[in-house]
Design a protein around this motif. Structure first.
Motif, PDB file in Angstrom:
ATOM      1  N   TYR A 240      -9.437   3.865   6.592  1.00 12.77           N
ATOM      2  CA  TYR A 240      -8.658   2.665   6.893  1.00 12.77           C
ATOM      3  C   TYR A 240      -7.869   2.216   5.670  1.00 12.77           C
ATOM      4  CZ  TYR A 240     -10.777   1.729  11.472  1.00 12.77           C
ATOM      5  OH  TYR A 240     -11.161   1.791  12.774  1.00 12.77           O
ATOM      6  N   VAL A 241      -8.532   2.186   4.533  1.00 13.11           N
ATOM      7  CA  VAL A 241      -7.877   1.745   3.297  1.00 13.11           C
ATOM      8  C   VAL A 241      -6.704   2.665   2.953  1.00 13.11           C
ATOM      9  CG1 VAL A 241      -8.165   1.444   0.807  1.00 13.11           C
ATOM     10  CG2 VAL A 241      -9.936   0.621   2.382  1.00 13.11           C
ATOM     11  N   SER A 242      -6.911   3.980   3.078  1.00 11.11           N
ATOM     12  CA  SER A 242      -5.871   4.942   2.727  1.00 11.11           C
ATOM     13  C   SER A 242      -4.647   4.774   3.620  1.00 11.11           C
ATOM     14  CB  SER A 242      -6.418   6.368   2.838  1.00 11.11           C
ATOM     15  OG  SER A 242      -5.424   7.305   2.477  1.00 11.11           O
ATOM     16  N   GLU A 243      -4.886   4.636   4.947  1.00  5.27           N
ATOM     17  CA  GLU A 243      -3.770   4.467   5.873  1.00  5.27           C
ATOM     18  C   GLU A 243      -3.030   3.158   5.599  1.00  5.27           C
ATOM     19  OE1 GLU A 243      -2.415   6.261   8.157  1.00  5.27           O
ATOM     20  OE2 GLU A 243      -3.770   7.971   8.219  1.00  5.27           O
ATOM     21  N   THR A 244      -3.789   2.088   5.401  1.00  5.94           N
ATOM     22  CA  THR A 244      -3.153   0.787   5.166  1.00  5.94           C
ATOM     23  C   THR A 244      -2.401   0.779   3.839  1.00  5.94           C
ATOM     24  OG1 THR A 244      -4.942  -0.264   6.402  1.00  5.94           O
ATOM     25  CG2 THR A 244      -3.546  -1.689   5.050  1.00  5.94           C
ATOM     26  N   ARG A 245      -2.990   1.415   2.812  1.00  2.12           N
ATOM     27  CA  ARG A 245      -2.301   1.488   1.523  1.00  2.12           C
ATOM     28  C   ARG A 245      -0.978   2.231   1.661  1.00  2.12           C
ATOM     29  NH1 ARG A 245      -4.663   5.327  -2.979  1.00  2.12           N
ATOM     30  NH2 ARG A 245      -3.752   6.754  -1.443  1.00  2.12           N
TER      31      ARG A 245
END
Length: 749
Positions: A240-245
């Motif tokens: 989730y963090v990677s996609e949102t970043r």
């Protein structure tokens, strides 16, 4: 939902439907809503796609993702993410359904990720993710590490350690996770071959790669503190963090790019206000330093065989630029001469680089039209990329256009000053006038104009110049409107354009030829002022035309003489040789007739040259008789002449004989010594044909051209002479095929 999915590709096996379709929404894999107040199913992952700011959305935890309306690429990315996450979640739910506690953590994690999508910055995203690890995943010590250069830095940590670093890239489990891009679940770091904790109290760890740019780690002081479920949840959170970043960085880069281009556009607009090249180049380096954020900017102007510094950044070192020769001026000279942009990552590795200062490393070089070259320099290698080059090229295009405008205005001012001074003293006719809405009003004329055109100044000043001096067309308008492709040159001053060319203008004594020079003074869209200077060349044009006609006749006569004298001369020489060998006196008579023919030809051509015409008086003559006479004086070897019937034509007998002789000689040259030639009549004229190979249809339009020949002995003027004689008689001459397939020449009045 309207047309927002028209260009979005979600891959095979994915069907997009709308609420207007008769489908049960609960069957959907993902839902996209535009109304933040819409009802949302707990069983279907939902993306909010709206113009409403995230901060004003009530209960944002209802949605799995948020995308600003209009961001199609972001929408596609989030839909793909939700679909992929849903597939992962389905698999994970099976694995995690071992007890209610694990399921509760998973559910709370998914609910908590809605808080991630509203993060405005990457730092804020990391901080919110740390909060999820602490309150939902129940990890004690978690960190997000960012890889930069050769080291790691703590981007976020639940013990306020953000900013810690640098940590070497090859450090223990952290470095191994980043290098292998694999996740690790370590029960006891003391038993792990790679783990090298900086705190001896650390015992177990979860380490998950964060794309290519970092690592997430959870650390505990207890042995075996984490299990596979913890690792799975950590990997899910990191995804989730990677996609949102990626989405945040993409949006930030897009905003930055848009803002930079807008600032660059405003800067280019400011360039247009420059009134001198010096001012233009100074503003250029200011814009590149401020907007493109280059360390040192430099403009070199080409003067003769050198590139000369024209402007350089105010922060540049002393003597930061110097005059360099074009033939050995390093990268700047190469770029100017080639017209191609160059990015040099390190001048120390470039064989042609001639840096003025050793501290210079990376260089971006862009040509400025034919003016010179722009260079940006930094003190670190590899500082420029293709985007820097594109933005600089865009700006330099504006610089080149503005420079050309400044130079053009400078030339106009110089011309205006020079023209004003010369107006009264010029020896040619000169007019000062204004143009408005296509009308030309005279302000002043000089004495030469009054003398050459014959119009008194008092009558001309204040009047319509074009109506007075432009010759009328055959149609009634005294001053015809110019056609779209034929503008009257005097009108060009309204657009600030100069003109020099030949024109015909009306004077009191009639229409005469002039060289017209138009010099604008004050360019405008619909009006302008300028000078028109008329140099009378009427007499010169008359002399040139007469000389051209004389030269054309002289060349034509010379070609005819050199061509037609060869045949009777050959006849005379051949018969004299035969007389010498055989003693037959009849050969002398034939030679004499050939020489007499030469004499007649010379007399006729001399007379022709004096009179400038190709035929004398015409009379009714017997074509067959003239043909036999021409045959007798032509070298025809074993050829045969047929005259089918008696044909009478109106012609100059000598020129007709010359025409026929050239056709006979042409037949022998191209069809062979035993060719058969036939002369006869056609409706309105006569023909000459042979039984040779004929003339290819594609060459029939070329055979009458002077010098056109395919024979070994001909000089290519025979058929040109034939056509000239025919045209002088008013006959048309065409080439076609004869009855036997040979060449057929037809002549009709």
């Amino acid at each position: 939902m309207d047309d927002d999915f028209d260009d979005i590709d979600l891959g095979d096996g994915v069907t997009v439907t709308s609420t207007s379709d008769e489908n049960d929404p609960s069957d959907a894999a993902c839902a996209v809503v535009t109304d933040p107040d819409a009802s949302v199913s707990d069983d279907v992952p939902t993306i909010l796609y709206t113009d409403v700011p995230p901060a004003t959305v009530e209960r944002p935890e209802r949605f799995d993702a948020y995308v600003s309306r209009g961001d199609r690429s972001g929408l596609e990315s989030q839909v793909r993410w939700v679909l992929a996450s849903t597939a992962d979640r389905d698999a994970e739910e099976v694995a995690l359904a071992r007890n209610d506690a694990e399921w509760d953590r998973l559910k709370r994690l998914y609910e908590g990720t809605t808080d991630l999508i509203t993060a405005g910055t990457v730092d804020e995203l990391y901080e919110r993710a740390i909060g999820l690890t602490e309150h939902i995943l129940e990890f004690d010590n978690t960190s997000f590490f960012v890889h930069d250069g050769d080291s790691f830095y703590v981007a976020a940590n639940n013990d306020d350690m953000a900013g810690t670093g640098p940590i070497p890239s090859d450090t223990g489990l952290l470095g191994e996770t980043h290098r292998t891009k694999r996740s690790f679940l370590v029960d006891d770091v003391r038993d792990h071959p790679v783990a090298d904790p900086d705190d001896p109290a650390y015992r177990s760890a979860v380490s998950v790669p964060l794309g290519d740019d970092g690592v997430f780690q959870a650390i505990s002081n207890e042995v075996g503190a984490y299990d596979e479920t913890d690792l799975t949840l950590a990997e899910l959170l990191v995804s989730y963090v990677s996609e949102t970043r990626s989405r945040i960085e993409s949006e930030a880069a897009l905003r930055q790019s848009r803002e930079q281009i807008e600032r660059l556009h405003r800067g280019a607009t400011e360039l247009a206000a420059a009134t001198s090249l010096d001012e233009l180049f100074e503003r250029t380096v200011e814009i590149t330093d401020d907007i493109l954020e280059f360390d040192i900017s430099y403009v070199g102007l080409v003067e003769g065989d050198y590139i000369v510094p024209a402007a350089i950044s105010s922060d540049a070192p002393a003597d930061g630029a110097e005059r360099v020769p074009l033939d050995d001026g390093g990268i700047a000279a190469e770029v100017y001469l080639s017209g191609e942009t160059d990015i040099t990552d390190d001048v120390r590795d470039h064989p042609e680089a001639r840096p003025v200062k050793r501290m210079y490393r990376a260089v971006l070089s862009v040509p400025i039209g034919d003016l010179g070259v722009f260079q940006a320099t930094t003190f670190t290698p590899g500082a420029f990329d293709e985007r820097d080059a594109e933005l600089t090229e865009l700006l330099m295009a504006h610089v080149a256009v503005t420079a050309e405008r400044i130079r053009a205005e400078s030339r106009l001012r110089e011309e205006r000053d020079r023209s004003t001074a010369l107006f009264e003293h010029v020896s040619d006719a000169a007019v000062a006038y204004d143009v408005e809405a296509g009308a030309v009003t005279v302000r002043d004329v000089n004495r030469a104009f009054q003398s050459i055109f014959g119009y008194d100044a008092d009558d001309v000043v204040g009047s319509d110049l074009l109506g007075r001096i432009v010759p009328p067309e055959p149609d009634p308008d005294p001053v015809p409107e110019p056609r779209a492709d034929e503008t009257i040159p005097e009108l060009l001053v309204a657009a600030g354009e100069s003109y020099r060319g030949e024109v015909r203008r009306r004077t009191e004594g009639g229409v005469r030829e002039f060289i017209l020079n138009v010099v604008p003074l004050s360019p405008g869209e619909e009006r302008g002022s300028g000078y028109a200077i008329y140099t009378d060349i009427t007499e010169r044009k008359t002399r040139e035309s007469e000389l051209e006609r004389q030269n054309e006749r002289l060349e034509e006569f010379a070609n005819i003489v050199s061509h037609d004298l060869r045949n009777p001369l050959s006849v005379a020489r051949g018969n004299l040789d035969l007389a010498r060998e055989t003693g037959a006196e009849s050969r002398f008579d034939t030679a004499k007739r050939a020489l007499e023919q030469m004499e007649e030809l010379i007399d006729d051509l001399l007379s022709l040259a004096r009179r400038g015409q190709l035929v004398d008086e015409t009379e009714r003559v017997d074509l067959g008789a003239v043909a036999r006479q021409a045959w007798a004086t032509t070298e025809t070897e074993d050829a045969e002449l047929l005259t089918c019937q008696s044909v009478v034509v109106d012609a100059d007998e000598d020129r007709l004989a010359e025409l026929l002789a050239n056709l006979f000689r042409n037949a022998v040259e191209h069809a062979g010594s035993d060719v058969r030639v036939e002369v006869g009549g056609v409706d309105g004229g006569f023909y000459v044909e042979d039984d040779g190979p004929g003339i290819d249809p594609e060459r029939r339009d070329e055979v009458f051209e002077p010098g056109e020949t395919t024979g070994d002995d001909g000089i290519g003027y025979g058929l040109a002479i034939v056509e000239s004689i025919a045209e002088a008689h008013g006959w048309s001459a065409i080439v076609t095929s004869g009855t036997a397939g040979g060449a057929r020449f037809e002549f009709r009045a």
